[in-house]
Structure formats: C-alpha cells, structure tokens
Design a protein around this motif. Structure first.
Motif, mmCIF file in Angstrom:
data_model
loop_
_atom_site.group_PDB
_atom_site.id
_atom_site.type_symbol
_atom_site.label_atom_id
_atom_site.label_comp_id
_atom_site.label_asym_id
_atom_site.label_seq_id
_atom_site.Cartn_x
_atom_site.Cartn_y
_atom_site.Cartn_z
ATOM 1 N N LEU A 119 0.835 -1.196 0.000
ATOM 2 C CA LEU A 119 0.000 0.000 0.000
ATOM 3 C C LEU A 119 0.874 1.252 0.000
ATOM 4 C CD1 LEU A 119 -2.918 1.199 0.377
ATOM 5 C CD2 LEU A 119 -2.443 1.176 2.833
ATOM 6 N N SER A 120 1.991 1.175 0.737
ATOM 7 C CA SER A 120 2.880 2.328 0.837
ATOM 8 C C SER A 120 4.311 1.874 1.085
ATOM 9 C CB SER A 120 2.429 3.271 1.965
ATOM 10 O OG SER A 120 2.522 2.617 3.224
ATOM 11 N N PRO A 174 -2.836 4.356 -6.473
ATOM 12 C CA PRO A 174 -1.379 4.484 -6.608
ATOM 13 C C PRO A 174 -0.637 4.135 -5.326
ATOM 14 C CG PRO A 174 -2.369 6.639 -6.289
ATOM 15 C CD PRO A 174 -3.506 5.665 -6.447
ATOM 16 N N LEU A 175 0.579 3.667 -5.504
ATOM 17 C CA LEU A 175 1.453 3.374 -4.379
ATOM 18 C C LEU A 175 1.845 4.691 -3.702
ATOM 19 C CD1 LEU A 175 3.236 1.178 -2.914
ATOM 20 C CD2 LEU A 175 5.055 1.841 -4.515
ATOM 21 N N LYS A 176 1.720 4.735 -2.395
ATOM 22 C CA LYS A 176 2.160 5.909 -1.643
ATOM 23 C C LYS A 176 3.631 5.724 -1.286
ATOM 24 C CE LYS A 176 -2.406 6.496 0.480
ATOM 25 N NZ LYS A 176 -3.174 6.496 1.755
ATOM 26 N N ILE A 177 4.440 6.708 -1.588
ATOM 27 C CA ILE A 177 5.862 6.587 -1.289
ATOM 28 C C ILE A 177 6.397 7.862 -0.650
ATOM 29 C CG2 ILE A 177 6.447 7.231 -3.666
ATOM 30 C CD1 ILE A 177 8.980 5.428 -3.295
ATOM 31 N N HIS A 178 7.092 7.671 0.450
ATOM 32 C CA HIS A 178 7.763 8.762 1.151
ATOM 33 C C HIS A 178 9.239 8.425 1.115
ATOM 34 C CE1 HIS A 178 8.364 11.150 5.179
ATOM 35 N NE2 HIS A 178 9.073 11.636 4.171
ATOM 36 N N THR A 207 6.962 15.286 -7.240
ATOM 37 C CA THR A 207 6.448 15.795 -5.970
ATOM 38 C C THR A 207 5.058 16.425 -6.123
ATOM 39 O OG1 THR A 207 7.514 17.969 -6.223
ATOM 40 C CG2 THR A 207 8.779 16.227 -5.110
ATOM 41 N N LYS A 208 4.622 16.650 -7.353
ATOM 42 C CA LYS A 208 3.284 17.194 -7.589
ATOM 43 C C LYS A 208 2.205 16.123 -7.446
ATOM 44 C CE LYS A 208 5.081 20.718 -10.767
ATOM 45 N NZ LYS A 208 5.069 21.239 -12.168
ATOM 46 N N LEU A 209 2.632 14.863 -7.438
ATOM 47 C CA LEU A 209 1.679 13.777 -7.245
ATOM 48 C C LEU A 209 1.290 13.713 -5.768
ATOM 49 C CD1 LEU A 209 3.353 10.930 -9.373
ATOM 50 C CD2 LEU A 209 1.405 12.369 -10.018
ATOM 51 N N PRO A 210 0.010 13.543 -5.460
ATOM 52 C CA PRO A 210 -0.420 13.531 -4.059
ATOM 53 C C PRO A 210 0.106 12.340 -3.260
ATOM 54 C CG PRO A 210 -2.232 12.893 -5.506
ATOM 55 C CD PRO A 210 -1.125 13.391 -6.388
ATOM 56 N N ASN A 211 0.504 11.283 -3.951
ATOM 57 C CA ASN A 211 0.978 10.079 -3.266
ATOM 58 C C ASN A 211 2.504 10.004 -3.145
ATOM 59 O OD1 ASN A 211 0.472 9.753 -6.210
ATOM 60 N ND2 ASN A 211 1.578 7.830 -5.943
#
Length: 295
Positions: A119-120, A174-178, A207-211
C-alpha cells in the motif's frame, strides 16, 4: 519467545502472508520447546520442509498447519487464524504478475512482487535516486557502469522492468511513497550533467503527485542515524500482514518482518526524515542543485 530470522532472497519466491504465517509457526514451535526434527516427524517430512515453511517459501496445506498446531498445543482460535492465513496466502500465490516473465532478473522478482502488493513504501536512499523515481537515461547510465561489456544488451530489459514498476505511482490506487534522499545522490553525476538535470527535474515533477513525498537530507545536517545503509519499509492493506523491511546489498538481499525490528526501522526513518528538509524546501534544494549543473 524469539522471532524468525530475516528471510534472505533465493530459491522459491515467498509472499508477505506466507512469511507472516511461517513466522507465527516458528514462534509457536520455540514457545513449545520443540525442535525442527520433532516438527518434521509430525509432518512425516524432512527438517528441510519445516525450514521452508517457517521462512514462508512454500505454500502450506491445512493438514500441515493443523498437525503443527497440535504438536505445539495451540488453542483452537490460533489454529483457525493460521489456517485462514494459509488459505489467503495460497490464493495470493496463484496470482501471476508481469514480473513473472523472463525479462525480470531473478533477484528482483521477490521485491517487485512484494512492492506490487504494498500500500505504501518508506524509503531511505544514500547513493542513488530511488528506483521508482529514476529516468530511463539515468538508469541506462547506471547500468553501463554496473554491467560488463558482455551484459550491456540487458540494460533495455532493466529499463522496461523499471518503467512497469513506476506505473504503480499512477492510476486509481497508486502506491504511496515517502522517500528521504541524501544529498550525495543528487550530486553524483550519473551519466553527466544533462542526464542529471533531466533526473532532478523529474524528481521535482513527481512531488506534484499527491501520493509522492520527497525529502532531502543535506550534507549540512551532519551526523545522522541512518549512516549504516539504505532500506525500504513496505506496508500492506491485507489483514495479518506486518510491515516488511528490505535491504539490498552487493552480496545479499535481506528481509526483516519481526514487528520489533519493523518498529526500530520505522523509528530510524522518522528520525532521518525529521532531520531532513521539508518537502517544500527539498524541491527548492533539488532545483538549486540542478541549476548549479549549468555553471
């Protein structure tokens, strides 16, 4: 009670749920004071099968789960939960993904299939741009440096695989990635100034993608808690799945799935993220590095 050792890649591909199930059986065996030979005797199998079951590298049949739980004197609710986990793991293993084709390097199949189920992802990277963010030109430059002249034809296969992975950043779920990236990865001229300008510009666009959240740990931050090496923490929506910590080195691939170890790595990631620039300031910093390549 102990915990199952980190699973090292190689051999048959295991799944997140399979390793979770194997870890639970391992802990039950240790708590019951049983040896692997006793477990294999209960299954009328070899100790090797027990090793594979506890590492999650083979699917488990209900009779085997039940036999082991009886040996370990597990209560009825634990047996029910583990049999359900085994069922869901078997269903998961039936699903084939694009990574099962011959173009995907064997070493990457386990990580890619796990990433696809995630998920992330929280990722700390020191020397290179994270794979999900790499441009084809950057990846080609890195591949030329990494492969021998006889292997150069493989580079386009690697690029094709990477682009398929990056599709997870888009779509309905979408995959959430930090990602936290050390400044060194931004300044290493992989492929030269032009390639790096394209790569850094791509980072800013992502970085404009919310995820997607990107932070930079600048050199001026000084000593930091993650100097030991890069790692990724993958989290899942599936019930019963614990966070997975992944480390890929030049000589081995290591997975950590013990909850305590996962908590330790999560704390490390939180500390290095806290020492890094904010997401906004990180974009400004990346842009300044890119502009500096023109000088």
């Amino acid at each position: 009670m102990g915990s199952a050792p980190g699973w090292t890649g190689g051999g048959r591909v295991s799944t997140v749920l399979g390793r979770k199930l194997g870890g639970e059986l391992y802990k039950l065996r240790v708590a019951a004071g049983k040896k692997q030979q006793e477990a294999s005797d209960a299954l009328s199998a070899t100790p090797t099968k027990v090793v594979k079951m506890e590492s999650g590298s083979v699917p488990m049949r209900d009779p085997d789960v039940k036999a082991l739980c009886e040996l370990y004197e597990a209560d009825a609710e634990v047996v029910r939960q583990l049999r359900e986990l085994a069922r869901r793991d078997r269903e998961r293993r039936k699903v084939k993904g694009w990574w099962d084709d011959e173009l995907t390097p064997a070493k990457q199949v386990e990580y890619i299939s796990t990433e696809d189920a995630a998920l992330s992802v929280r990722q700390w990277q020191m020397a290179i741009i994270p794979g999900l963010f790499q441009t084809p030109e950057y990846l080609r430059a890195m591949g030329v440096a990494d492969l021998s002249c006889d292997d150069l034809d493989r580079i386009e296969d690697v690029v094709a695989t990477r682009l398929k992975r990056q599709a997870r950043l888009h779509g309905d779920e979408p995959l959430k990635i930090h990602a936290v990236i050390w400044e060194a990865a931004l300044r290493q001229l992989m492929g030269g100034p032009e390639v790096m300008r394209g790569q850094l510009s791509h980072l800013c666009e992502l970085t404009k993608l919310p995820n997607v959240q990107i932070q930079v740990l600048p050199f001026r931050a000084g000593a930091h808690p993650c100097i030991g090496g890069p790692f990724s923490i993958l989290s899942f929506a599936e019930e019963g799945a614990v966070d997975v910590v992944y480390q890929d080195t030049a000589r081995s691939t290591i997975w950590y799935e013990d909850p305590a170890e996962g908590a330790d790595y999560a704390a490390l990631f939180a500390r290095v993220a806290g020492a890094s620039l904010s997401p906004y300031d990180s974009v400004q910093f990346i842009d300044s590095v890119s502009k500096g390549l023109n000088e």
